[in-house]
Write a protein that holds these residues in place. Structure first.
Motif, PDB file in Angstrom:
ATOM      1  N   GLU A 143      62.764  28.766  44.861  1.00 49.92           N
ATOM      2  CA  GLU A 143      61.684  28.838  43.864  1.00 49.92           C
ATOM      3  C   GLU A 143      61.109  27.381  43.530  1.00 49.92           C
ATOM      4  O   GLU A 143      62.252  26.506  43.688  1.00 49.92           O
ATOM      5  N   SER A 144      60.333  27.121  43.110  1.00 53.14           N
ATOM      6  CA  SER A 144      59.907  25.880  42.531  1.00 53.14           C
ATOM      7  C   SER A 144      59.772  25.953  41.061  1.00 53.14           C
ATOM      8  O   SER A 144      59.166  26.981  40.499  1.00 53.14           O
ATOM      9  N   TYR A 145      60.350  24.747  40.147  1.00 53.28           N
ATOM     10  CA  TYR A 145      60.425  24.859  38.865  1.00 53.28           C
ATOM     11  C   TYR A 145      59.983  23.615  38.253  1.00 53.28           C
ATOM     12  O   TYR A 145      59.726  22.354  38.894  1.00 53.28           O
ATOM     13  N   GLU A 166      54.931   8.259  34.307  1.00 55.50           N
ATOM     14  CA  GLU A 166      55.882   9.405  34.383  1.00 55.50           C
ATOM     15  C   GLU A 166      55.585  10.682  35.317  1.00 55.50           C
ATOM     16  O   GLU A 166      55.771  11.770  34.742  1.00 55.50           O
ATOM     17  N   ARG A 167      55.121  10.285  36.414  1.00 55.37           N
ATOM     18  CA  ARG A 167      54.973  11.727  36.969  1.00 55.37           C
ATOM     19  C   ARG A 167      56.259  11.904  37.828  1.00 55.37           C
ATOM     20  O   ARG A 167      57.157  11.397  38.221  1.00 55.37           O
ATOM     21  N   ASN A 168      56.380  13.242  37.749  1.00 55.93           N
ATOM     22  CA  ASN A 168      57.288  14.200  38.048  1.00 55.93           C
ATOM     23  C   ASN A 168      57.233  15.044  39.325  1.00 55.93           C
ATOM     24  O   ASN A 168      56.018  15.345  39.755  1.00 55.93           O
ATOM     25  N   THR A 169      58.039  15.497  40.112  1.00 57.04           N
ATOM     26  CA  THR A 169      57.764  16.415  41.194  1.00 57.04           C
ATOM     27  C   THR A 169      58.758  17.886  40.760  1.00 57.04           C
ATOM     28  O   THR A 169      59.803  17.468  40.119  1.00 57.04           O
ATOM     29  N   PRO A 170      58.272  18.759  41.342  1.00 60.98           N
ATOM     30  CA  PRO A 170      58.921  20.213  40.894  1.00 60.98           C
ATOM     31  C   PRO A 170      60.225  20.163  41.605  1.00 60.98           C
ATOM     32  O   PRO A 170      60.448  19.296  42.763  1.00 60.98           O
TER      33      PRO A 170
END
Length: 292
Positions: A283-285, A273-277
């Motif tokens: 802005e990055s969240y 379950e790798r996610n990306t911002p």
């Protein structure tokens, strides 16, 4: 009342919305309905889901009546209060209660799971036989963390805490968790889970600095905003602890390369379950898995 039979010795009790609205079912009636169930005396584990209006009525009546009928609950070794998904009630809406009288009332209890942290209080925790304590929430208040910090749980083997975020109740920081780990005394702890945080990289450092690293066999840092920064710390430190047999960092923000490096560690490792911002107005969240 409806009940889902999960195993021959485990049962979940809950009310539907119609039972709450049309039949007047609520926290006030739950324990009586449980005790009236002919299957109840055969159970060893008890799970309580939606008690009806759990977003506006606390489960305090349930806790109090379990205490009042402690002898009839003396066969229950596992208890889960708040076992419901978001379709029934968002975790941040679940109104919990005060568990201070439960510890003495159920000396045989081995596992306690609590979902929701609104109005949650654990009181003075002393229990000789509890082996597992799990708190699932969108934000764990500092006051509750400090109650656990003072706990006397000599046989605790598993501790799993969802730290969550400020908007939903977490009013501490990395130093709060560092102090918690430095000042607790769980001599038999085998599974340490500090999960679901938006400052997961900082919490990795706090965990790696703790004395529990020398005794646990499972390290759970899942469901948070773990990035390659935290991953580098794990790569550097974990080879020093051959006692750790499993690393769980599922739901993360690791790069594919970092996930591959962690998977190569000499232990069972879950980097799924790798996610990306995500970006918004430049802005990055990143989000912890469970918040609202």
């Amino acid at each position: 009342m409806k009940a889902d039979a999960m195993t021959p010795k485990t049962k979940k009790y809950f009310y539907t919305y119609e039972q709450y609205e049309d039949e007047g079912k609520s926290a006030d009636t739950m324990v009586n309905d449980i005790l009236s169930d002919p299957e109840f005396p055969e159970l060893t584990e008890l799970s309580i889901g939606d008690w009806g209006g759990c977003w506006e009525d606390a489960c305090q009546k349930i806790i109090d009546e379990i205490v009042e009928h402690a002898e009839r609950f003396s066969h229950i070794q596992g208890l889960f209060i708040g076992d419901m998904d978001f379709e029934e009630c968002e975790v941040s809406w679940i109104i919990q209660g005060n568990y201070s009288r439960l510890w003495a009332a159920l000396p045989q209890l081995k596992a306690l799971t609590i979902k929701g942290s609104t109005d949650l209080s654990l009181g003075d925790i002393r229990h000789e036989n509890l082996e597992s304590l799990t708190i699932i929430c969108g934000g764990l208040p500092k006051a509750v963390i400090q109650e656990i910090q003072k706990a006397e749980l000599p046989n605790l083997k598993k501790l799993l805490l969802y730290i969550g975020i400020e908007d939903y109740g977490f009013d501490g920081n990395a130093d709060t968790i560092k102090a918690f780990l430095e000042n607790t005394d769980f001599p038999k702890l085998e599974y340490l889970g500090i999960v679901d945080s938006e400052i997961q990289d900082e919490l990795v450092q706090a965990v790696l600095d703790s004395s529990y690293m020398k005794q646990i066999h499972t390290l759970d840092l899942s469901n948070g905003t773990l990035t390659d920064k935290g991953g580098e710390l794990l790569l550097k430190k974990l080879p020093d602890y051959p006692n750790i047999r499993k690393l769980d960092v599922h739901y993360n923000y690791l790069t594919e390369e970092m996930a591959r490096k962690l998977k190569a560690l000499p232990m069972e490792t879950d980097t799924s379950e790798r996610n990306t911002p995500w970006e918004y107005k430049g802005e990055s969240y990143m989000n912890a898995m469970l918040t609202e």
